[in-house]
Design an enzyme around this catalytic site. Structure first.
Site, PDB file in Angstrom:
ATOM      1  CG  ASP A  16      18.805  41.617  49.681  1.00  0.00           C
ATOM      2  OD1 ASP A  16      17.850  41.370  51.001  1.00  0.00           O
ATOM      3  OD2 ASP A  16      20.164  41.072  50.153  1.00  0.00           O
ATOM      4  CG  ASP A  18      20.013  42.462  56.337  1.00  0.00           C
ATOM      5  OD1 ASP A  18      20.218  43.624  57.006  1.00  0.00           O
ATOM      6  OD2 ASP A  18      19.433  41.944  55.848  1.00  0.00           O
TER       7      ASP A  18
HETATM    8 MG   LIG Z   1      20.890  39.693  51.303  1.00  0.00          MG
END
Ligand SMILES: [Mg+2]
Length: 246
Positions: A16, A18
């Site tokens: 992922d 962020d």
């Molecule tokens: Mg995230």
């Protein structure tokens, strides 16, 4: 387990963006808060309970595609807005309008405040590449590429499945596993041979639903128990803890 802290049959790592690679969660949370608080104030008046940038952010919007996040949060307050369309202006009182308002505020913050990478993740990525594992970035963000470039991390990833690619391929976002499954497919690796790295509850759900071999939860905000409850194989505060140090 390997020196990367992963089961030894893992061939690919799906990251992922962020909250895992970049420290953008706090920037996202602030943009959501400004968007929702202004809306709640105009919709319900001064008595409105403001958006909680930790609890509401983690439960309803973190990791989800923008419009899904708007819908989930408003639903939690018993508010229903028309969907509108993707090109609604940022002041439209629609699900898409609020989402576009949030994106406008986010881009403003990225431009003025800059984005930081997690150094522990960059070190881990170096080690993953050195071990010959394949890598993908899997993000709901439509700004994924700009953010990766801003921290000079684009070269770490063989495959990118972000908000732009997901829209093109009509892939539902997290907590659905489809974006992670697409990344594993593009890397030519079975999901059971891929590890998911996520900081959001919705990301843990996606990892579990997709039948991935290992799910690493990054606990950046003190939600260790929630990440385990949502299917993490292991929870660490930083990827330095997992391994990869050489
Ligand atoms: Mg995230």
């Amino acid at each position: 387990m390997t020196q990367l802290g992963l089961p030894d049959d893992i061939q690919a790592c799906l990251f992922d963006l962020d909250g895992v690679v970049t420290r953008t969660a706090v920037v996202h949370a602030a943009a959501w808060k400004e968007t929702f608080d202004a809306f709640l104030l105009s919709h319900e008046g001064a008595a409105a309970r403001p958006f909680d940038a930790v609890a509401d952010y983690d439960e309803y919007v973190d990791g989800r595609p923008r419009a899904d996040g708007v819908r989930a949060f408003l639903e939690s307050r018993g508010i229903h807005l028309p969907e509108g369309t993707a090109d609604d202006p940022p002041d439209a009182l629609t699900v898409n309008g609020l989402g576009n308002r949030k994106n406008e505020l986010l881009l403003e913050r990225i431009r003025t405040g800059g984005v930081e990478a997690y150094e522990g993740t960059l070190r881990y990525l170096e080690a993953v590449r050195a071990e010959g594992l394949r890598t993908a970035i899997v993000s709901s963000s439509a700004n994924c590429r700009d953010v990766l470039r801003a921290v000079d991390a684009e070269h770490f990833f063989d495959v990118r499945i972000d908000g732009v690619v997901a829209a093109e391929r009509k892939l539902p976002g997290k907590p659905h596993p489809d974006t992670f499954l697409a990344a594993a497919h593009d890397l030519g690796v079975e999901p059971s041979r891929a590890a998911v790295f996520e900081d959001a509850q919705a990301g843990m759900d996606a990892g579990r639903a997709g039948g991935f071999g290992y799910v690493v939860g990054l606990d950046r905000v003190g939600q260790r128990d929630a990440l385990y409850a949502h299917g993490a194989s292991v929870v660490v505060a930083d990827l330095d803890e997992l391994g990869g140090k050489r």
